[in-house]
Design a protein around this motif. Structure first.
Motif, PDB file in Angstrom:
ATOM      1  N   VAL A 155       6.178   5.996 -20.055  1.00 43.73           N
ATOM      2  CA  VAL A 155       5.796   7.213 -19.331  1.00 43.73           C
ATOM      3  C   VAL A 155       5.121   6.857 -18.007  1.00 43.73           C
ATOM      4  O   VAL A 155       5.393   7.469 -16.962  1.00 43.73           O
ATOM      5  CB  VAL A 155       4.866   8.089 -20.199  1.00 43.73           C
ATOM      6  CG1 VAL A 155       4.281   9.233 -19.383  1.00 43.73           C
ATOM      7  CG2 VAL A 155       5.623   8.629 -21.397  1.00 43.73           C
ATOM      8  N   ILE A 156       4.245   5.856 -18.034  1.00 44.09           N
ATOM      9  CA  ILE A 156       3.574   5.418 -16.799  1.00 44.09           C
ATOM     10  C   ILE A 156       4.596   4.863 -15.810  1.00 44.09           C
ATOM     11  O   ILE A 156       4.541   5.158 -14.609  1.00 44.09           O
ATOM     12  CB  ILE A 156       2.500   4.369 -17.133  1.00 44.09           C
ATOM     13  CG1 ILE A 156       1.401   4.985 -17.999  1.00 44.09           C
ATOM     14  CG2 ILE A 156       1.899   3.778 -15.856  1.00 44.09           C
ATOM     15  CD1 ILE A 156       0.407   3.974 -18.547  1.00 44.09           C
ATOM     16  N   LYS A 157       5.527   4.073 -16.304  1.00 42.67           N
ATOM     17  CA  LYS A 157       6.541   3.488 -15.427  1.00 42.67           C
ATOM     18  C   LYS A 157       7.421   4.561 -14.782  1.00 42.67           C
ATOM     19  O   LYS A 157       7.785   4.454 -13.601  1.00 42.67           O
ATOM     20  CB  LYS A 157       7.410   2.519 -16.228  1.00 42.67           C
ATOM     21  CG  LYS A 157       8.480   1.811 -15.402  1.00 42.67           C
ATOM     22  CD  LYS A 157       9.373   0.951 -16.267  1.00 42.67           C
ATOM     23  CE  LYS A 157      10.247   1.800 -17.170  1.00 42.67           C
ATOM     24  NZ  LYS A 157      11.251   0.987 -17.896  1.00 42.67           N
ATOM     25  N   ASP A 158       7.761   5.600 -15.519  1.00 45.54           N
ATOM     26  CA  ASP A 158       8.662   6.636 -15.011  1.00 45.54           C
ATOM     27  C   ASP A 158       7.977   7.626 -14.079  1.00 45.54           C
ATOM     28  O   ASP A 158       8.673   8.342 -13.352  1.00 45.54           O
ATOM     29  CB  ASP A 158       9.292   7.404 -16.179  1.00 45.54           C
ATOM     30  CG  ASP A 158      10.244   6.541 -16.996  1.00 45.54           C
ATOM     31  OD1 ASP A 158      10.669   5.493 -16.476  1.00 45.54           O
ATOM     32  OD2 ASP A 158      10.536   6.913 -18.153  1.00 45.54           O
ATOM     33  N   HIS A 185       8.668  -0.289  -6.170  1.00 48.18           N
ATOM     34  CA  HIS A 185       8.766  -1.257  -7.279  1.00 48.18           C
ATOM     35  C   HIS A 185       7.898  -0.756  -8.436  1.00 48.18           C
ATOM     36  O   HIS A 185       6.753  -1.175  -8.612  1.00 48.18           O
ATOM     37  CB  HIS A 185       8.321  -2.646  -6.815  1.00 48.18           C
ATOM     38  CG  HIS A 185       9.154  -3.214  -5.709  1.00 48.18           C
ATOM     39  ND1 HIS A 185      10.406  -3.743  -5.911  1.00 48.18           N
ATOM     40  CD2 HIS A 185       8.908  -3.330  -4.375  1.00 48.18           C
ATOM     41  CE1 HIS A 185      10.906  -4.181  -4.777  1.00 48.18           C
ATOM     42  NE2 HIS A 185      10.014  -3.940  -3.820  1.00 48.18           N
ATOM     43  N   ASP A 186       8.460   0.153  -9.206  1.00 51.25           N
ATOM     44  CA  ASP A 186       7.662   0.762 -10.277  1.00 51.25           C
ATOM     45  C   ASP A 186       7.283  -0.235 -11.360  1.00 51.25           C
ATOM     46  O   ASP A 186       6.273  -0.057 -12.043  1.00 51.25           O
ATOM     47  CB  ASP A 186       8.419   1.945 -10.886  1.00 51.25           C
ATOM     48  CG  ASP A 186       9.822   1.565 -11.339  1.00 51.25           C
ATOM     49  OD1 ASP A 186      10.193   0.380 -11.221  1.00 51.25           O
ATOM     50  OD2 ASP A 186      10.550   2.450 -11.813  1.00 51.25           O
ATOM     51  N   ASP A 187       8.069  -1.300 -11.549  1.00 52.01           N
ATOM     52  CA  ASP A 187       7.719  -2.285 -12.566  1.00 52.01           C
ATOM     53  C   ASP A 187       6.454  -3.049 -12.188  1.00 52.01           C
ATOM     54  O   ASP A 187       5.583  -3.300 -13.033  1.00 52.01           O
ATOM     55  CB  ASP A 187       8.876  -3.252 -12.796  1.00 52.01           C
ATOM     56  CG  ASP A 187       9.382  -3.873 -11.505  1.00 52.01           C
ATOM     57  OD1 ASP A 187       8.992  -3.393 -10.423  1.00 52.01           O
ATOM     58  OD2 ASP A 187      10.173  -4.832 -11.572  1.00 52.01           O
ATOM     59  N   ILE A 188       6.326  -3.390 -10.890  1.00 47.73           N
ATOM     60  CA  ILE A 188       5.124  -4.096 -10.443  1.00 47.73           C
ATOM     61  C   ILE A 188       3.907  -3.174 -10.531  1.00 47.73           C
ATOM     62  O   ILE A 188       2.825  -3.589 -10.984  1.00 47.73           O
ATOM     63  CB  ILE A 188       5.306  -4.612  -9.005  1.00 47.73           C
ATOM     64  CG1 ILE A 188       6.454  -5.624  -8.946  1.00 47.73           C
ATOM     65  CG2 ILE A 188       4.015  -5.240  -8.485  1.00 47.73           C
ATOM     66  CD1 ILE A 188       6.744  -6.147  -7.556  1.00 47.73           C
ATOM     67  N   ILE A 189       4.074  -1.925 -10.110  1.00 47.76           N
ATOM     68  CA  ILE A 189       2.967  -0.958 -10.187  1.00 47.76           C
ATOM     69  C   ILE A 189       2.526  -0.775 -11.636  1.00 47.76           C
ATOM     70  O   ILE A 189       1.329  -0.727 -11.939  1.00 47.76           O
ATOM     71  CB  ILE A 189       3.389   0.388  -9.577  1.00 47.76           C
ATOM     72  CG1 ILE A 189       3.759   0.214  -8.108  1.00 47.76           C
ATOM     73  CG2 ILE A 189       2.290   1.414  -9.737  1.00 47.76           C
ATOM     74  CD1 ILE A 189       2.613  -0.228  -7.237  1.00 47.76           C
ATOM     75  N   LEU A 510       5.520  -5.860 -21.247  1.00 46.62           N
ATOM     76  CA  LEU A 510       6.789  -6.422 -20.794  1.00 46.62           C
ATOM     77  C   LEU A 510       7.981  -5.705 -21.410  1.00 46.62           C
ATOM     78  O   LEU A 510       8.985  -5.437 -20.724  1.00 46.62           O
ATOM     79  CB  LEU A 510       6.843  -7.913 -21.116  1.00 46.62           C
ATOM     80  CG  LEU A 510       5.859  -8.803 -20.337  1.00 46.62           C
ATOM     81  CD1 LEU A 510       5.969 -10.253 -20.801  1.00 46.62           C
ATOM     82  CD2 LEU A 510       6.109  -8.700 -18.843  1.00 46.62           C
ATOM     83  N   LEU A 511       7.915  -5.364 -22.696  1.00 45.74           N
ATOM     84  CA  LEU A 511       9.012  -4.633 -23.328  1.00 45.74           C
ATOM     85  C   LEU A 511       9.206  -3.264 -22.693  1.00 45.74           C
ATOM     86  O   LEU A 511      10.344  -2.813 -22.497  1.00 45.74           O
ATOM     87  CB  LEU A 511       8.750  -4.479 -24.829  1.00 45.74           C
ATOM     88  CG  LEU A 511       8.913  -5.734 -25.690  1.00 45.74           C
ATOM     89  CD1 LEU A 511       8.565  -5.434 -27.144  1.00 45.74           C
ATOM     90  CD2 LEU A 511      10.337  -6.274 -25.588  1.00 45.74           C
ATOM     91  N   ALA A 512       8.114  -2.586 -22.365  1.00 52.11           N
ATOM     92  CA  ALA A 512       8.225  -1.267 -21.743  1.00 52.11           C
ATOM     93  C   ALA A 512       8.798  -1.373 -20.329  1.00 52.11           C
ATOM     94  O   ALA A 512       9.563  -0.504 -19.893  1.00 52.11           O
ATOM     95  CB  ALA A 512       6.856  -0.594 -21.707  1.00 52.11           C
ATOM     96  N   ILE A 513       8.450  -2.428 -19.606  1.00 48.92           N
ATOM     97  CA  ILE A 513       8.922  -2.579 -18.230  1.00 48.92           C
ATOM     98  C   ILE A 513      10.417  -2.859 -18.194  1.00 48.92           C
ATOM     99  O   ILE A 513      11.150  -2.300 -17.358  1.00 48.92           O
ATOM    100  CB  ILE A 513       8.141  -3.702 -17.519  1.00 48.92           C
ATOM    101  CG1 ILE A 513       6.702  -3.247 -17.245  1.00 48.92           C
ATOM    102  CG2 ILE A 513       8.819  -4.095 -16.213  1.00 48.92           C
ATOM    103  CD1 ILE A 513       5.821  -4.315 -16.647  1.00 48.92           C
ATOM    104  N   ILE A 514      10.918  -3.695 -19.092  1.00 42.43           N
ATOM    105  CA  ILE A 514      12.330  -4.044 -19.064  1.00 42.43           C
ATOM    106  C   ILE A 514      13.209  -3.018 -19.773  1.00 42.43           C
ATOM    107  O   ILE A 514      14.438  -3.057 -19.630  1.00 42.43           O
ATOM    108  CB  ILE A 514      12.566  -5.428 -19.689  1.00 42.43           C
ATOM    109  CG1 ILE A 514      12.212  -5.410 -21.190  1.00 42.43           C
ATOM    110  CG2 ILE A 514      11.761  -6.483 -18.959  1.00 42.43           C
ATOM    111  CD1 ILE A 514      12.474  -6.737 -21.891  1.00 42.43           C
ATOM    112  N   ALA A 515      12.620  -2.102 -20.537  1.00 38.38           N
ATOM    113  CA  ALA A 515      13.416  -1.126 -21.281  1.00 38.38           C
ATOM    114  C   ALA A 515      13.779   0.051 -20.379  1.00 38.38           C
ATOM    115  O   ALA A 515      12.907   0.651 -19.754  1.00 38.38           O
ATOM    116  CB  ALA A 515      12.631  -0.622 -22.489  1.00 38.38           C
TER     117      ALA A 515
END
Length: 579
Positions: A155-158, A185-189, A510-515
């Motif tokens: 949710v945070i990433k999106d 770059h939402d993954d870095i944020i 890490l799992l949430a970022i790559i999913a």
């Protein structure tokens, strides 16, 4: 029975078989009977005492537990209502909120009232069904909590980086400043936010310090509700037109009749059951919330007050968000409600940021549960000095320890300067100097005392000259005790506490970022494990420990039906989406 002489050379008097006379000095007996004051150098013991003395008030506990309940599930209710039908969905939301409250009260009441349950869901399962019951609780809580952790970071990433882009740059796609390129770059944020906010909160040991932050999280969720209601009341037609134009769909949801929106039960009901259950399941954190109360407030009646207020607030907030989002977009409503609103709405960007704040502050609560389950899985079976894994076994073990404790307590009334304690052993369990023979020890205890060491102890010990101090000091410690705080079965000492916390946090982040998306998977976990934690296990434990009741049977039937059919249809929908 005649006392022995001062040299300990007196002969053993006639008496029951396997009875050994033990010489105890008056000073030793007094020290054994009276609690010893803690020293200032015992840092771990002081930390344990501080954990016991501190706690939350009822109001703070309400905010803590409300924060445990309100999460990603309430955000996805709009899409579930669109798939199920308006009136049917409202009834399901209220019903599962009330059923969850009944289940929570049942779990806490059993944990408090049943001997050896030790206010723990895992120990409650152990008392009811042994290692199988405890294992079922640990597996279910671990899977459900781990799924929640990943969902919160997704949710945070999106939403977080996108919300700031829309708020600052108006959703422009043109290359701008370095800030704009960095926010893309939402993954870095996501990793930075997780490392700077979530990780420090996860390093805490319990929920008590989070009461003020939980209040902020609940207020943030309330602000989201107000924004959603305001947009619906202010200009819903404009929102619908922008959404319809964006999706190239000319169907105006407002033209559909009332009967179609509210009265029809749609075929997506079974697929949506997981969302309805996921919205309220909080049994994985219920003992953390109850344990955060001050010791004087930890009663079943106080807990029922906490659960009633928390579930009421959560039901009202979740129902309001779902219904108003549904009334804005009707059948076009999606699970991620913020994807449907125009990016030009600054209020929506603010709501998305507030949602991320809620997820950041909610994340530590299931994290504590997941970390505790890992500790119990790795060390729980070998922690011989903790209450939860040994208290029940002591009731069925040999009566040596109990008899010894009862005998020592009887010495308080003896005014003689020299007294004798009686240490009993069974014929098959020889105990010399506080050391049991290897044949009588469990498989986990035998490696701690080799046969040679035991025989040396037997040869060098006079069974008639063993003081209580020597007996206590010679008793072997648990192999896992060096990892745990004193008198704690689920709290590691600082180095291991930090290491486990960082590893678990890193894996989930890490799992949430790559999913790319975990919506269908979390629906499946909600049906498969959420129903087990919330409805099936509490009912089975109640049957086993307190006998049959209509309420427990009702909870079991509902949980079983939702779990079986919900899991089946969620799995089916998952494969459809994968194709």
């Amino acid at each position: 029975m005649t006392p022995m002489d001062d040299t300990g050379g007196g002969e053993q008097q006639d008496g029951p078989p396997n009875v050994v006379l033990v010489e105890v000095s008056e000073e030793a007996s007094s020290s054994a009977l009276l609690p010893q004051p803690s020293t200032s150098s015992d840092h771990h013991q002081q930390e344990h005492i501080s954990l016991v003395e501190e706690g939350s008030t009822l109001v703070n506990c309400v905010f803590n537990f409300t924060n445990c309940i309100i999460g990603a599930g309430s955000i996805g209710l709009g899409g579930a209502i669109a798939q199920t039908g308006g009136l049917c969905s409202v009834g399901c939301i209220i019903f599962f909120g009330a059923l969850t409250k009944v289940s929570l009260d049942m779990v806490i009441a059993l944990s408090v009232e049943i001997p050896n349950a030790n206010n723990s869901y895992e120990d409650l399962g152990f008392v009811a069904f042994g290692s199988h019951g405890k294992g079922a609780v640990i597996v279910s809580k671990t899977l459900y909590s781990f799924g929640c952790l990943i969902a919160y970071i997704v949710v945070i990433k999106d939403n977080f980086a996108t919300a700031w882009l829309d708020l600052i740059f108006g959703g422009s796609d043109t290359d701008g400043s370095n800030v704009q390129r960095w926010l893309e770059h939402d993954d870095i944020i996501t990793f930075v936010m997780s490392a700077t906010v979530i990780l420090p909160l996860c390093l805490l040991r319990d929920m008590s310090p989070l009461s003020n932050l939980s209040m902020m999280s609940v207020l943030a969720m309330t602000a989201i509700v107000i924004i959603v209601i305001y947009i619906f009341v202010a200009n819903p037609d404009h929102v619908r037109r922008d959404h319809d134009h964006h999706n190239d769909d000319d169907d105006d949801g407002a033209s559909s009749p009332f009967h179609q929106h509210w009265m029809i039960v749609k075929p997506g009901l079974w697929e949506s059951l997981g969302t309805f259950v996921f919205t309220f399941v909080s049994q994985h954190t219920v003992h953390l919330a109850y344990g955060s109360l001050k010791p004087s407030l930890r009663t079943v009646s106080n807990w029922k007050y906490v659960s009633t207020v928390s579930l009421s607030i959560s039901t009202i907030v979740s129902l309001t968000v779902g219904v108003f989002v549904y009334m804005t977009f009707w059948d076009q409503t999606k699970s991620n409600l913020f994807e449907m609103y125009p990016t030009s709405f600054a209020s929506i960007s603010i709501a998305r940021i507030l949602l991320c704040v809620t997820m950041l502050l909610t994340f530590p609560l299931p994290f504590f549960t997941c970390r505790e389950m890992i500790i119990l899985s790795l060390l729980g079976r070998t922690s011989g000095n903790n209450d939860t894994t040994s208290s029940t076994e002591e009731t069925t073990a040999t009566p040596t320890t109990t008899t010894r404790a009862n005998t020592i307590s009887s010495l308080e009334d003896n005014n003689a300067s020299e007294i004798h304690a009686i240490a009993t052993t069974t014929a098959n369990n020889t105990n010399i100097g506080g050391i049991e023979s290897p044949e009588s020890l469990s498989d986990l205890e035998q490696p701690l005392l080799s046969g040679q060491d035991w025989h040396e102890k037997e040869e060098n010990s006079n069974p008639q000259e063993i003081s209580i101090d020597e007996e206590t000091s010679s008793f072997p410690s648990s192999p896992s005790s060096r990892f745990l705080l004193p008198n704690q079965h689920n709290q590691l000492i600082l180095p291991y506490h930090v290491s486990l916390t960082v590893i678990l946090w890193g894996v989930t982040t890490l799992l949430a970022i790559i999913a790319p998306s975990l919506g269908d998977v979390l629906d499946l976990i909600g049906c498969a494990t959420g129903t087990v934690i919330a409805f099936v296990l509490p009912s089975l434990f109640s049957f086993r420990l307190k006998g049959y009741s209509h309420l427990a049977a009702f909870v079991l039937v509902i949980g079983g039906i939702v779990g079986i059919f919900g899991t089946f249809y969620s799995t089916k929908q998952l494969f459809v989406d994968l194709q």
